[in-house]
Design a protein around this motif. Structure first.
Motif, PDB file in Angstrom:
ATOM      1  N   ASP A 125       0.794  -0.846   0.079  1.00 49.57           N
ATOM      2  CA  ASP A 125      -0.130   0.152   0.340  1.00 49.57           C
ATOM      3  C   ASP A 125       0.838   1.688  -0.192  1.00 49.57           C
ATOM      4  O   ASP A 125       0.580   2.470   0.084  1.00 49.57           O
ATOM      5  CB  ASP A 125      -0.877  -0.327   0.612  1.00 49.57           C
ATOM      6  N   GLN A 126       2.037   1.288  -0.173  1.00 49.81           N
ATOM      7  CA  GLN A 126       3.406   2.123   0.221  1.00 49.81           C
ATOM      8  C   GLN A 126       3.898   2.157  -0.943  1.00 49.81           C
ATOM      9  O   GLN A 126       4.198   1.414  -1.299  1.00 49.81           O
ATOM     10  CB  GLN A 126       3.887   2.506   1.223  1.00 49.81           C
ATOM     11  N   VAL A 127       3.869   3.847  -2.556  1.00 53.09           N
ATOM     12  CA  VAL A 127       4.959   3.798  -2.896  1.00 53.09           C
ATOM     13  C   VAL A 127       6.649   3.582  -2.401  1.00 53.09           C
ATOM     14  O   VAL A 127       6.998   3.267  -3.378  1.00 53.09           O
ATOM     15  CB  VAL A 127       4.256   4.930  -3.780  1.00 53.09           C
ATOM     16  N   ARG A 167       3.173   9.764   2.656  1.00 54.33           N
ATOM     17  CA  ARG A 167       1.671  10.236   1.837  1.00 54.33           C
ATOM     18  C   ARG A 167       0.728  11.547   1.381  1.00 54.33           C
ATOM     19  O   ARG A 167       1.119  11.199  -0.013  1.00 54.33           O
ATOM     20  CB  ARG A 167       0.431   9.788   2.652  1.00 54.33           C
ATOM     21  N   LEU A 168       1.702  12.720   1.666  1.00 57.62           N
ATOM     22  CA  LEU A 168       1.937  13.644   1.484  1.00 57.62           C
ATOM     23  C   LEU A 168       2.477  13.256  -0.312  1.00 57.62           C
ATOM     24  O   LEU A 168       2.244  13.999  -1.973  1.00 57.62           O
ATOM     25  CB  LEU A 168       2.643  14.620   2.540  1.00 57.62           C
ATOM     26  N   GLY A 169       3.470  12.558  -0.128  1.00 51.72           N
ATOM     27  CA  GLY A 169       4.280  12.622  -1.489  1.00 51.72           C
ATOM     28  C   GLY A 169       3.904  11.152  -2.165  1.00 51.72           C
ATOM     29  O   GLY A 169       3.939  12.221  -3.004  1.00 51.72           O
ATOM     30  N   VAL A 198       2.521  -4.187  -6.876  1.00 52.22           N
ATOM     31  CA  VAL A 198       0.962  -3.686  -7.573  1.00 52.22           C
ATOM     32  C   VAL A 198       0.484  -2.612  -6.543  1.00 52.22           C
ATOM     33  O   VAL A 198       0.692  -3.623  -4.933  1.00 52.22           O
ATOM     34  CB  VAL A 198       0.020  -5.405  -7.588  1.00 52.22           C
ATOM     35  N   LEU A 199       0.065  -1.647  -6.309  1.00 47.32           N
ATOM     36  CA  LEU A 199      -0.034  -0.647  -5.044  1.00 47.32           C
ATOM     37  C   LEU A 199      -1.325  -0.655  -4.889  1.00 47.32           C
ATOM     38  O   LEU A 199      -2.110  -1.025  -6.308  1.00 47.32           O
ATOM     39  CB  LEU A 199       0.279   0.278  -5.612  1.00 47.32           C
ATOM     40  N   VAL A 200      -1.936  -1.474  -4.219  1.00 46.30           N
ATOM     41  CA  VAL A 200      -3.242  -1.149  -3.168  1.00 46.30           C
ATOM     42  C   VAL A 200      -3.494   0.146  -2.684  1.00 46.30           C
ATOM     43  O   VAL A 200      -2.672   0.366  -1.648  1.00 46.30           O
ATOM     44  CB  VAL A 200      -3.586  -2.185  -2.896  1.00 46.30           C
TER      45      VAL A 200
END
Length: 181
Positions: free
Chosen positions: A122-124, A156-158, A139-141
């Motif tokens: 879930d995190q880039v 998460r802001l980035g 895979v990003l969820v």
């Protein structure tokens, strides 16, 4: 994808939740191993229990002959081990993502190379970057919960900038925007 468009922060696919990843498509793509992030990918941070849909998806994955393994940065080994037991898969904890080393360890343990591996998270800046550096598909969820650690909230802001314009499979779109479920 043209070589010049590669970005270590771009996922191979974007799907709104783990249970919406098509197991038959994974089989058709030659995937033999799925490495899964724990927190907010398989286990919501606000409940610490795997949703039935995630458990059912993992059962479909196993039924298709695809192995799974948790790949977690979490340092609470007993919680991670309990989740691995609940989900019925091995774990590599203290993963130190985005470094790719733990992904390579998991692949070696499972006897699978990066070309047959997908990393789901879930995190880039941790999961997707680690997967891309390890040479696996990614895979990003969407996170399962809005609750995050303070430093994850900063990341998460980035991510919002990196994900601008990205559409996630399984999300409603149109004039009313996307559904956060």
């Amino acid at each position: 994808m043209p070589l010049g468009s590669f970005s270590p922060f771009r996922a191979t696919r974007y799907v709104s939740s783990v249970d919406l990843i098509d197991v038959d498509a994974l089989v058709a793509a030659g995937v033999r191993l799925v490495l899964l992030d724990r927190d907010n990918t398989c286990i919501p941070r606000d409940t610490h229990v795997a949703p039935p849909a995630v458990k059912a998806w993992l059962d479909r994955l196993r039924g298709a002959g695809i192995a799974s393994c948790l790949l977690s940065n979490n340092f609470h080994s007993t919680e991670v081990a309990a989740s691995a037991c609940e989900l019925g898969c091995p774990v590599v904890d203290h993963a130190m993502k985005p470094a790719p080393f733990s992904a390579w360890v998991a692949m070696a343990r499972m006897g699978v190379g990066p070309e047959q591996t997908v990393i789901v998270g879930d995190q880039v800046f941790t999961d997707i970057l680690a997967g891309n550096l390890a040479g696996a598909r990614t895979v990003l969820v969407r996170p399962q919960s809005r609750r995050d650690l303070w430093y994850t909230q900063v990341f998460r802001l980035g991510e919002a900038l990196v994900l601008r314009g990205v559409e996630f499979e399984g999300e409603a779109s149109g004039p009313t925007g996307r559904s956060d479920g």
